[in-house]
Enzyme design. Sequence first.
Site, mmCIF file in Angstrom:
data_model
loop_
_atom_site.group_PDB
_atom_site.id
_atom_site.type_symbol
_atom_site.label_atom_id
_atom_site.label_comp_id
_atom_site.label_asym_id
_atom_site.label_seq_id
_atom_site.Cartn_x
_atom_site.Cartn_y
_atom_site.Cartn_z
ATOM 1 N N HIS A 196 0.840 -1.194 0.000
ATOM 2 C CA HIS A 196 0.000 0.000 0.000
ATOM 3 C C HIS A 196 0.873 1.242 0.000
ATOM 4 O O HIS A 196 1.838 1.322 0.743
ATOM 5 C CB HIS A 196 -0.903 0.012 1.238
ATOM 6 C CG HIS A 196 -1.749 1.246 1.329
ATOM 7 N ND1 HIS A 196 -2.918 1.391 0.601
ATOM 8 C CD2 HIS A 196 -1.588 2.393 2.020
ATOM 9 C CE1 HIS A 196 -3.430 2.581 0.862
ATOM 10 N NE2 HIS A 196 -2.655 3.209 1.719
ATOM 11 N N ASP A 221 -14.972 3.248 8.237
ATOM 12 C CA ASP A 221 -13.885 4.126 7.802
ATOM 13 C C ASP A 221 -14.384 5.135 6.772
ATOM 14 O O ASP A 221 -14.002 6.307 6.807
ATOM 15 C CB ASP A 221 -12.722 3.308 7.225
ATOM 16 C CG ASP A 221 -11.669 4.216 6.612
ATOM 17 O OD1 ASP A 221 -11.046 4.980 7.373
ATOM 18 O OD2 ASP A 221 -11.497 4.199 5.382
ATOM 19 N N ARG A 256 -14.168 13.367 9.130
ATOM 20 C CA ARG A 256 -12.902 14.011 9.505
ATOM 21 C C ARG A 256 -12.531 15.102 8.511
ATOM 22 O O ARG A 256 -11.998 16.144 8.875
ATOM 23 C CB ARG A 256 -11.791 12.955 9.584
ATOM 24 C CG ARG A 256 -11.918 12.042 10.809
ATOM 25 C CD ARG A 256 -11.049 10.796 10.662
ATOM 26 N NE ARG A 256 -9.664 11.123 10.387
ATOM 27 C CZ ARG A 256 -8.839 10.369 9.639
ATOM 28 N NH1 ARG A 256 -9.257 9.239 9.103
ATOM 29 N NH2 ARG A 256 -7.603 10.753 9.439
ATOM 30 N N SER A 302 -7.190 3.999 9.765
ATOM 31 C CA SER A 302 -7.942 4.093 8.516
ATOM 32 C C SER A 302 -7.255 3.283 7.407
ATOM 33 O O SER A 302 -7.881 2.459 6.729
ATOM 34 C CB SER A 302 -8.055 5.572 8.124
ATOM 35 O OG SER A 302 -8.530 5.728 6.813
ATOM 36 N N LYS A 331 -8.390 -0.940 5.929
ATOM 37 C CA LYS A 331 -8.715 -1.297 4.546
ATOM 38 C C LYS A 331 -7.851 -2.464 4.055
ATOM 39 O O LYS A 331 -8.330 -3.354 3.349
ATOM 40 C CB LYS A 331 -8.542 -0.076 3.639
ATOM 41 C CG LYS A 331 -9.674 0.938 3.852
ATOM 42 C CD LYS A 331 -9.487 2.204 3.050
ATOM 43 C CE LYS A 331 -8.613 3.188 3.747
ATOM 44 N NZ LYS A 331 -9.071 4.575 3.780
HETATM 45 N N1 URA Z 1 -5.673 7.963 3.752
HETATM 46 C C1 URA Z 1 -6.578 7.153 4.342
HETATM 47 O O1 URA Z 1 -6.953 6.133 3.782
HETATM 48 N N2 URA Z 1 -7.042 7.482 5.552
HETATM 49 C C2 URA Z 1 -6.658 8.594 6.214
HETATM 50 O O2 URA Z 1 -7.123 8.809 7.312
HETATM 51 C C3 URA Z 1 -5.737 9.432 5.585
HETATM 52 C C4 URA Z 1 -5.252 9.095 4.346
#
Ligand code: URA
Length: 434
Positions: free
Chosen positions: A82, A161, A168, A183, A187
């Site tokens: 990632h 999320d 946010r 976050s 994923k």
């Molecule tokens: N990328 C994400 O997937 N989550 C965040 O909180 C910030 C950047």
Amino acid sequence: MNTIEIIHKKRDGQSLSKEEIEYLIQGYTNGSIPDYQIAAWAMAICFQGMNPQETANLTMAMVQSGDQIDLSAIKGIKVDKHSTGGVGDTTTLILGPLVAAAGVPVAKMSGRGLGHTGGTIDKLESIEGFSTELTTEEFLALVNEKKLAVGGQTANLTPADKKLYALRDVTATVESIPLIASSVMSKKIATGADAIVLDVKTGDGAFMKEEEDAIKLAKAMVEIGQLVGRNTIAVISDMSQPLGHAVGNALEVIEAIDTLKGVGPADLTELTLVLGSQMLLLAGRCQTVEEARALLEQCIEDGSALEKLKEMIQGQHGNPAQIDHPELLPQAREQIAVLAEEDGFIQQIEAEEIGLCAMKLGAGRETKDDQIDHAVGVVVHKKVGDAVKKGEPIATLHVNRVEEVPEVTKRLLQAVKINNQPVTPPKLIRCIVT
Ligand code: URA
Ligand code: CA
């Protein structure tokens, strides 16, 4: 349990139990806890932080808020990569075939891009016929048979999320290490990775501009991995200029093909080898970085990595002839050179601005319903530190909408800063966090 008491506790700097965190995340996902209470809680986290165990519990609560992809039908350790987001970051297109050619299964779930960077699926859709619309069974069978497949995200993954990130975004609570780390990791875990290699970018074009902050974020993510039993390592890499030369969908496919042939840009090649080596280590395929790197280099040299890309494209209904003949990929009507206005040395190439130039030409989406033009984009011929002569091409615009050219040329010339003194190039790989 009482929502107000939990917010109160965090506001006063106390740590929350697993049950308290799960209560909030479940309530938020099902709508019984409103946005304003979660916004207050997120702001309390921004000020008070979370300890590693709380962060891991938050991550798993978000994983459990939706579907989880079960990759257990695939033999071997599934390692995912990632990136925290870069400009012209073509590494996924190269790493998939490269790591698969070295014998490690790659079950890649990717998305489409929004904003100045195309997603991996957008890039792959430059290839005629290529489709990521696979059933779960087809996807798993392809990975077992060919060691590589790229699927679109169709399942309902980490809805908590999605809701929290959107909240946010409008409550000035994005910049919190535990919130970002949970976050990102939620994923990756929901898509079934056994082990995770993170590419955490730092510099002007990155989310974390300062190296110190990038390292803190990397440590928080590696710690989550340890606490939830998913081996995780992070590479901190430079994003103060675009990676490679190409920014644009088909242009990046061509750059990926070049790199798989061993003739790609030096920075893209190096980052790919570093990330790929870590993937082979986590998969248990190799015991040392040197061994892993040698194996990857061999897969480039003997052509097996490029062959793997063709196999994947064929397996997903694409036309593999375009890999042998990249001139068959979508081509823009015009190529326009952007010429340096003075002599000197390249001091800076503002990565984000180059990404926005490519988007302006049609390579990215401004809104999620926009159509992408796969052919267009920007190829930057210079790297920070290179010498440049007045009148020399510093970039080429690949254009279908010629009316955008004057503005894009102007912005590009401003994004590439030239100094009369020699400039030391930035270090690509800053460190590895384990
Ligand atoms: N990328 C994400 O997937 N989550 C965040 O909180 C910030 C950047
Ligand atoms: Ca690139």
